[in-house]
Design an enzyme around this catalytic site. Structure first.
Site, short mmCIF file in Angstrom:
data_model
loop_
_atom_site.label_atom_id
_atom_site.label_comp_id
_atom_site.label_asym_id
_atom_site.label_seq_id
_atom_site.Cartn_x
_atom_site.Cartn_y
_atom_site.Cartn_z
N HIS A 171 28.00 39.44 46.38
CA HIS A 171 28.67 37.97 46.95
C HIS A 171 27.61 37.54 48.07
CE1 HIS A 171 32.88 38.91 45.23
NE2 HIS A 171 31.96 38.66 44.37
N TYR A 217 39.98 39.21 47.36
CA TYR A 217 40.52 40.47 47.10
C TYR A 217 41.33 41.10 48.03
CZ TYR A 217 37.01 40.64 43.47
OH TYR A 217 36.35 40.11 42.45
N ARG A 248 35.35 44.52 36.93
CA ARG A 248 34.55 44.36 38.30
C ARG A 248 35.68 43.80 39.14
NH1 ARG A 248 29.74 41.98 40.47
NH2 ARG A 248 30.30 40.07 41.62
N HIS A 269 34.86 41.31 33.07
CA HIS A 269 34.93 40.75 34.15
C HIS A 269 36.16 41.36 35.03
CE1 HIS A 269 32.51 38.52 37.10
NE2 HIS A 269 33.46 38.11 37.67
N ARG A 319 28.14 42.92 37.28
CA ARG A 319 28.41 41.59 36.20
C ARG A 319 27.95 42.00 35.10
NH1 ARG A 319 26.07 39.46 41.08
NH2 ARG A 319 27.23 38.07 42.21
N LYS A 334 22.48 37.38 41.04
CA LYS A 334 22.31 35.85 41.16
C LYS A 334 21.10 35.83 42.13
CE LYS A 334 26.97 34.68 39.62
NZ LYS A 334 28.16 33.79 40.06
#
Length: 314
Positions: free
Chosen positions: A282, A291, A259, A256, A160, A184
């Site tokens: 994730h 994806y 990514r 992004h 990120r 995150k």
């Protein structure tokens, strides 16, 4: 005209208190941000006002029929599907909270169905487009070396923007070929770094980074600005856009997008979805599964373009 904001003064006391308690539990027990808590409380106050108008002064009296009527009311308002889904999701979560805290024995929203959302597929770059962008920083000066290293690492590891900007020298191991990232929720993960990225970073550390170092300002940040401080998210956006234009890529390229391309190209090359999930950081495999849809779309397009019987020819 937007609906009038609902306050606790507009609601029966028992209903308002339950919403406030729910908001507190989201903040204290689940660590949700103030903004998220406020959004949930706002949606629930709207629902509570609707139920109060139907004669209910306590959440224990709200029925499945009331919940269905609320869903119908939202539909009649012609809200965006995402807004309706968010409001119903807030009510479902709140209903589970009421059961968990023994306010009522059943979830009155268990049969409530929200609108089907069409999930927008993330845009991606082709492999050829990515390679052109990576080759765009041609200068041998400190800026060219830094930009090449950043872009190579971006695409090699699928980081990120915030993770890239926050990287320190201690987080990257060029001998073993990996970077340690805190993503995150401060969750740590280890992501591989490809040989091309390792080579570019080594060149930057040897001949580029020393030119950015300012003794009084510079810490251990990996990528530095010309002021000697950690490079900012805004500057990364500028760098990516600048080199995409230089490479002749006409798509609107944002950080992004590299990514997304990293994940899509890995999947197309046969990588395991769980491995991609871990590399991207994730929490939920469902987030990574988007994806697979991107890859399926790409395969259909290739079949339509290249298959000898694409037009039904004999």
């Amino acid at each position: 005209m937007p609906p009038r904001p609902v306050t606790d003064l507009d609601l029966p006391e028992a209903m308002a208190e339950a919403i406030t308690d729910f908001g507190a539990s989201l903040a204290l027990e689940r660590g949700r941000s103030d903004k998220t808590v406020q959004a949930y409380e706002h949606d629930l106050r709207q629902a509570a006002e609707f139920f109060a108008q139907r004669g209910h002064s306590d959440w224990r009296r709200v029925s499945r029929a009331d919940a269905a009527a609320w869903a119908e009311e939202l539909s009649d308002r012609k809200l965006a599907a995402s807004s309706t889904a968010r409001k119903l999701s807030a009510l479902r979560m709140f209903a589970r909270y009421l059961v968990h805290n023994s306010v009522r024995p059943d979830e009155f929203t268990e049969l409530l169905a929200g609108p089907k959302l069409r999930r927008k597929l993330p845009a991606t770059l082709t492999t050829e487009e990515v390679l052109r962008i990576l080759a765009a920083p041609t200068g041998g000066d400190e800026f060219g070396l830094r930009d090449r290293a950043m872009l190579e690492l971006f695409y090699s590891s699928g980081l990120r923007v915030s993770e890239l900007c926050g990287l320190t020298l201690q987080q990257i191991d060029l001998e073993e070929g990996f970077v340690r990232v805190w993503g995150k929720g401060s969750k740590e993960r280890v992501v591989p770094v490809g040989e091309a990225a390792v080579s570019a970073i080594k060149a930057y550390l040897e001949s580029g980074r020393p030119h950015f170092v300012k003794t009084s300002k510079t810490g251990s940040q990996l990528f530095l600005s010309k002021r000697g401080t950690a490079i900012s998210r805004k500057m990364v956006w500028v760098v990516v856009k600048q080199h995409a234009q230089r490479a002749g890529v006409t798509k609107p390229v944002k950080p992004h997008l590299l990514r997304h391309s990293f994940a899509t190209h890995l999947l197309g090359g046969g990588a395991d979805l769980r491995a991609i999930q871990e590399m991207l950081g994730h929490a939920n495999i469902g987030t990574t599964q988007i994806y697979t849809a991107v890859e399926e779309t790409r395969l259909v397009e290739h079949h339509a373009k290249f298959h000898p019987r694409k037009n039904g020819d004999a």
